[in-house]
Motif scaffolding. Structure first.
Motif, PDB file in Angstrom:
ATOM      1  N   GLY A 230       6.154  -8.733  -6.215  1.00 26.07           N
ATOM      2  CA  GLY A 230       6.668  -8.907  -7.574  1.00 26.07           C
ATOM      3  C   GLY A 230       5.588  -9.313  -8.573  1.00 26.07           C
ATOM      4  N   LEU A 231       4.520  -9.905  -8.077  1.00 26.29           N
ATOM      5  CA  LEU A 231       3.560 -10.513  -9.004  1.00 26.29           C
ATOM      6  C   LEU A 231       2.188  -9.863  -9.013  1.00 26.29           C
ATOM      7  CD1 LEU A 231       4.361 -14.231  -8.123  1.00 26.29           C
ATOM      8  CD2 LEU A 231       5.191 -12.913 -10.083  1.00 26.29           C
ATOM      9  N   ARG A 232       1.828  -9.274  -7.886  1.00 27.20           N
ATOM     10  CA  ARG A 232       0.445  -8.786  -7.796  1.00 27.20           C
ATOM     11  C   ARG A 232       0.369  -7.362  -7.257  1.00 27.20           C
ATOM     12  NH1 ARG A 232      -2.739 -12.399  -4.268  1.00 27.20           N
ATOM     13  NH2 ARG A 232      -4.416 -11.127  -5.069  1.00 27.20           N
ATOM     14  N   ASN A 233      -0.701  -6.681  -7.614  1.00 24.95           N
ATOM     15  CA  ASN A 233      -0.927  -5.315  -7.140  1.00 24.95           C
ATOM     16  C   ASN A 233      -1.537  -5.355  -5.738  1.00 24.95           C
ATOM     17  OD1 ASN A 233      -0.226  -4.301  -9.754  1.00 24.95           O
ATOM     18  ND2 ASN A 233      -2.271  -4.898 -10.442  1.00 24.95           N
ATOM     19  N   ARG A 234      -1.099  -4.419  -4.920  1.00 25.42           N
ATOM     20  CA  ARG A 234      -1.624  -4.394  -3.554  1.00 25.42           C
ATOM     21  C   ARG A 234      -2.433  -3.124  -3.331  1.00 25.42           C
ATOM     22  NH1 ARG A 234       0.238  -2.593   1.697  1.00 25.42           N
ATOM     23  NH2 ARG A 234      -0.752  -3.922   3.253  1.00 25.42           N
ATOM     24  N   VAL A 235      -3.480  -3.267  -2.521  1.00 22.38           N
ATOM     25  CA  VAL A 235      -4.309  -2.116  -2.158  1.00 22.38           C
ATOM     26  C   VAL A 235      -4.374  -2.078  -0.635  1.00 22.38           C
ATOM     27  CG1 VAL A 235      -6.714  -1.372  -2.079  1.00 22.38           C
ATOM     28  CG2 VAL A 235      -5.751  -2.114  -4.245  1.00 22.38           C
ATOM     29  N   SER A 236      -4.256  -0.904  -0.052  1.00 25.01           N
ATOM     30  CA  SER A 236      -4.528  -0.782   1.391  1.00 25.01           C
ATOM     31  C   SER A 236      -5.259   0.531   1.645  1.00 25.01           C
ATOM     32  CB  SER A 236      -3.243  -0.852   2.211  1.00 25.01           C
ATOM     33  OG  SER A 236      -2.557   0.371   2.180  1.00 25.01           O
TER      34      SER A 236
END
Ligand SMILES: O=C(O)CCC(=O)C(=O)O
Ligand SMILES: [Fe+2]
Length: 299
Positions: A230-236
């Motif tokens: 909900g708060l932060r962008n994720r990278v994988s």
């Protein structure tokens, strides 16, 4: 990127929502974190093979890839995503390999080679296979694909489609994630979902369907899914290591001869390209793909 409220087209139908984290009491165990610098070879083999049999997932630390290489590829993926405006139907962005991230990606792929080979060797030893000739090498790690996944922060992550329940079709997946979290693995009781915590410098390793088939079911490719944040962008950034498309996959003959309890093949010979096509024909659906390779009557 990210939106103030979640548009309807990204909302997962009610019946497809997984109850992540609701049964807190089930989330009581976690996947192994294996320190590759601190163990003798025998101990390491035991830990890796046990994790591949029991969970199909583990994390490795001190694996020899410099932290800077890992950080650079995450930053490059993040920067690349900022110029891109169109999201998938699933509220994820899988970025197309682009010149902007080329150097970081190549460096990462090159640096991951040694640890990948080491893991393959250890896993084969666990099947009593001690020699990896050229033919076997192409079967075990003849192809590599890298994805750059970007999950923008999402107003209602529990409703978004995200990455649904699936197992990877690869042989082995080497996954790098940033510090946001959101990857869940099916627990060994088959019910709960266990979070895979981000650990600085760690890589997540998971068994794919091809390895489950080659090992005649000894190593497990396990369902997993991703919930946005909900708060932060994720990278994988997963590297999918697999057979070449023209390989025939089936339980490895040398292991069938050696291992008493795994003597009878439960999977038939399948052209890997057909397996990949079968996977892509449908939406993510847990472990359904592997049925394609099962021998229907094992009596
Ligand atoms: O983003 C992740 O952590 C996992 C993505 C994934 O499961 C996949 O690309 O197969
Ligand atoms: Fe996956």
């Amino acid at each position: 990127m990210g939106v103030a409220s979640l548009p309807k087209r990204y909302i997962k139908p009610l019946e497809k929502r997984d109850k992540i984290g609701l049964k807190k009491d089930h989330v009581d165990v976690s996947i192994s974190v294996i320190d590759m610098s601190n163990l003798d070879e025998k101990e390491m083999e035991t830990l890796i093979c046990n994790a591949a049999e029991k969970w199909g997932f583990f994390e490795i630390i001190n694996h020899g890839i410099p932290l800077k290489v890992l950080e650079d590829v995450k930053v490059a993926t993040y920067c690349q995503s900022q110029g891109t405006v169109k999201l998938h139907r699933t509220y994820i962005l899988t970025l197309i390999f682009s010149l902007n991230v080329k150097d970081e990606l190549l460096e990462y792929i090159k640096s991951s080679e040694v640890v990948t080979k080491h893991l393959v060797k250890v896993l084969m030893k666990g099947l009593k296979i001690h020699e990896i000739n050229e033919k076997k090498e192409s079967l075990l790690m003849g192809s590599k694909r890298i994805n750059l996944n970007y999950y923008p922060k999402c107003p209602k992550p529990e409703l978004a489609i995200g990455v649904g329940r699936h197992s990877d079709i690869s042989k082995l997946t080497i996954l790098l994630q940033n510090d946001v979290g959101g990857l869940y693995v099916r627990g060994i009781n088959g019910e709960s979902w266990v979070h895979v915590p981000p650990i600085k410098g760690a890589l997540i390793i998971n068994v794919g369907d091809a390895l489950q088939i080659l090992s005649n079911g000894k190593y497990k490719s396990v369902e997993h899914l991703v919930v946005g944040n909900g708060l932060r962008n994720r990278v994988s950034i997963p590297i999918f290591v697999g057979p070449t498309p023209n390989s025939i996959i089936a339980p490895l003959q040398d292991m069938l001869n050696e291992e008493e309890e795994h003597n009878k093949p439960i999977y038939k010979e399948v052209l890997y390209l057909d397996y990949v096509k079968h996977f892509h024909q449908k939406a993510h659906d847990g472990k359904a793909t592997i049925e394609f390779a099962k021998i229907s009557n094992t009596n």
